[in-house]
Design an enzyme around this catalytic site. Structure first.
Site, PDB file in Angstrom:
ATOM      1  N   CYS A   1      43.918  46.095  46.495  1.00 43.04           N
ATOM      2  CA  CYS A   1      45.019  46.267  47.441  1.00 43.04           C
ATOM      3  C   CYS A   1      45.685  47.627  47.263  1.00 43.04           C
ATOM      4  O   CYS A   1      46.154  48.224  48.235  1.00 43.04           O
ATOM      5  CB  CYS A   1      46.050  45.156  47.251  1.00 43.04           C
ATOM      6  SG  CYS A   1      45.441  43.507  47.640  1.00 43.04           S
TER       7      CYS A   1
ATOM      8  N   GLU B   1      52.164  39.128  47.405  1.00 40.08           N
ATOM      9  CA  GLU B   1      51.557  40.462  47.355  1.00 40.08           C
ATOM     10  C   GLU B   1      50.312  40.387  48.210  1.00 40.08           C
ATOM     11  O   GLU B   1      49.325  39.750  47.830  1.00 40.08           O
ATOM     12  CB  GLU B   1      51.242  40.869  45.906  1.00 40.08           C
ATOM     13  CG  GLU B   1      50.889  42.348  45.765  1.00 40.08           C
ATOM     14  CD  GLU B   1      49.395  42.615  45.801  1.00 40.08           C
ATOM     15  OE1 GLU B   1      48.918  43.049  46.887  1.00 40.08           O
ATOM     16  OE2 GLU B   1      48.731  42.407  44.788  1.00 40.08           O
TER      17      GLU B   1
END
Length: 461
Positions: free
Chosen positions: A268, A234
């Site tokens: 993020c 990720e």
């Protein structure tokens, strides 16, 4: 980077730690391997009991570990407490659901007979020690969303946390130990990034998961590929936040502020690129800028603070360079954009308009409280702008038109589409991205199965 707690609100070094030597790393790898041999056979009921106990302890320690997180990486203490509570919730969710998520699957009778079997099933078995390379921005949550499903699946964990959150990393190891887990079930490795390659190449480590930067992801993926080991990555995100004319503009603008500055903008999945239909652009921009200007920036340990410092001096410098490059290239800075005087690594909530494709801020992730505004003539242009990014983590769309919703869900290149709300993670829903945002999924049933040996069991007639 030294392994140390450095308070980003004032730059003061509070604690430093010696990196583990090769002998200690070897001891811990041996312990992980030995523990896995026995822990993998632990019944689901016992795994759930241990994880629920860890959740209870985390609830008890929530206030204290929140202050530690805030001191280590600067998030407002209210948000740190919420992070601890979210982790406890995820632990309980996996304790309750893991057994059913990993239950044996039986093919249809027709397929069983057609294969020539008397009986067949698919079983999920644990892989072994899994290396987790985790970032500093959500120092509890990033780890727990790996650890909870991994432990419930029967794996054991090896945590290489970011070097600027060592106290949080050690707290996690101690938390699982206090909950009753064997020492080797979850271990923190206090090592620098230079040690990751050798650890991942060790045959006892069966897989790896990383949340972090694109360069870090490339390095781990390269080593894992060389060793033919499973990885979940990720990486970065530059999530679009699209506002169409049918939306509740005032609400969209209000939530946009939170979506951009959550965790001091260092998330993020924070919305970063705000793409607004030209018919409502001026109205949205006015309210959005007003909201960003009104945010309270200050000491993250104060309850009233909404935006604290960035986690590192380098992070602030990188963010400032993106803003300055945009300004030099003709962008309009509608608010913020100037480094404040005084100690700490603070940067003000900033909104940039008139962004072009040539500007770095258009292509690179802004990891801090900086938003970019785009004007779109119609839905087609909104989709084009949204997809004009190397990243594809999540996305936000604001519209009351179901046909538009269907189009966005179909065409946006992202691992999630959040309609009339901001992106958030929840243990029941898969989390991850496409393109340079990485691959694989965390959370939900998809996440717990990532680090399982999906085994076909076939019985002859």
């Amino acid at each position: 980077m030294p392994i140390a707690t450095v308070n980003p609100a004032n730059g003061e070094t509070l604690k430093t730690y010696q990196a583990m030597d090769e002998e200690e790393i070897e001891r811990r790898l041996q312990l992980a391997q030995a523990t896995f041999r026995t822990y993998r056979a632990t019944p689901f009921a016992e795994r759930a009991r241990l994880l629920n106990r860890a959740a209870e302890l985390l609830d008890d320690d929530g206030q204290d570990i929140a202050r530690v997180m805030t001191t280590e990486m600067g998030k407002p203490v209210k948000q740190a407490r919420a992070e601890a509570a979210k982790c406890a919730k995820a632990m309980r969710w996996y304790a309750e659901h893991a057994e059913s998520l990993l239950a044996d699957e039986e093919p249809s009778e027709t397929d069983v007979k057609d294969s020539g079997a008397s009986r067949a099933l698919v079983r999920y078995r644990p892989l072994g020690p899994v290396l987790a390379v985790m970032p500093w921005n959500f120092p509890l949550w990033q780890v727990v969303r790996f650890a909870a499903p991994a432990l419930m699946a029967g794996n054991v964990g090896l945590l290489k946390h970011a070097s600027n959150v060592p106290q949080t990393a050690l707290f996690l190891e101690d938390l699982f130990r206090r909950a009753g887990y064997s020492e080797g079930c979850f271990q923190t490795l206090l090592v620098g990034s230079g040690a990751i390659d050798d650890i991942l190449r060790d045959e006892r480590v069966k897989a790896a998961t990383l949340t972090g930067s694109e360069p870090a992801g490339r390095a781990v993926a390269s080593t894992a590929g060389d060793m033919v080991k499973k990885t979940v990555l990720e990486l970065g995100g530059s999530d679009p936040y699209i506002v169409m004319p049918s939306a509740d503009i005032d609400r969209a603008a209000r939530i946009a502020v939170t979506a951009r500055v959550q965790n001091n903008g260092q998330s993020c999945i924070a919305a970063k690129r705000f793409i607004v239909h030209t018919d409502v652009y001026d109205r949205f921009a006015e309210r959005f800028v007003e909201g960003m200007k009104a945010l309270r920036v200050g000491d993250p340990l104060e309850e009233e603070t909404e935006v604290g410092p960035l986690a590192s001096e380098q992070g602030r410098d990188d963010l400032e360079e993106l803003v300055d490059d945009a300004r030099r290239s003709g962008a309009s800075v509608l608010c913020g954009g100037e480094r404040p005087d005084g100690p700490g690594w603070f940067y003000p909530p900033t909104v940039i308009a008139d962004v072009t494709r040539e500007m770095r801020v258009h292509r690179e992730e802004t990891f801090g409280p900086v938003a970019t505004l785009y004007r779109a003539a119609d839905l087609d242009e909104a989709v084009l702008i949204a997809n004009d990014s190397p990243f594809g983590l999540s996305s936000n769309v604001w519209t009351r038109d179901e046909a538009e919703v269907d189009r966005f869900v179909r065409d946006l290149e992202a691992g999630g589409v959040f309609v009339n709300g901001m992106t958030a993670s929840h243990p029941a829903f898969p989390f991850g991205g496409v393109k340079r945002s990485g691959y694989g999924r965390e959370l939900s049933g998809h996440g717990i199965r990532e680090f399982c040996n999906i085994t076909t069991v076939w019985h002859g007639a």
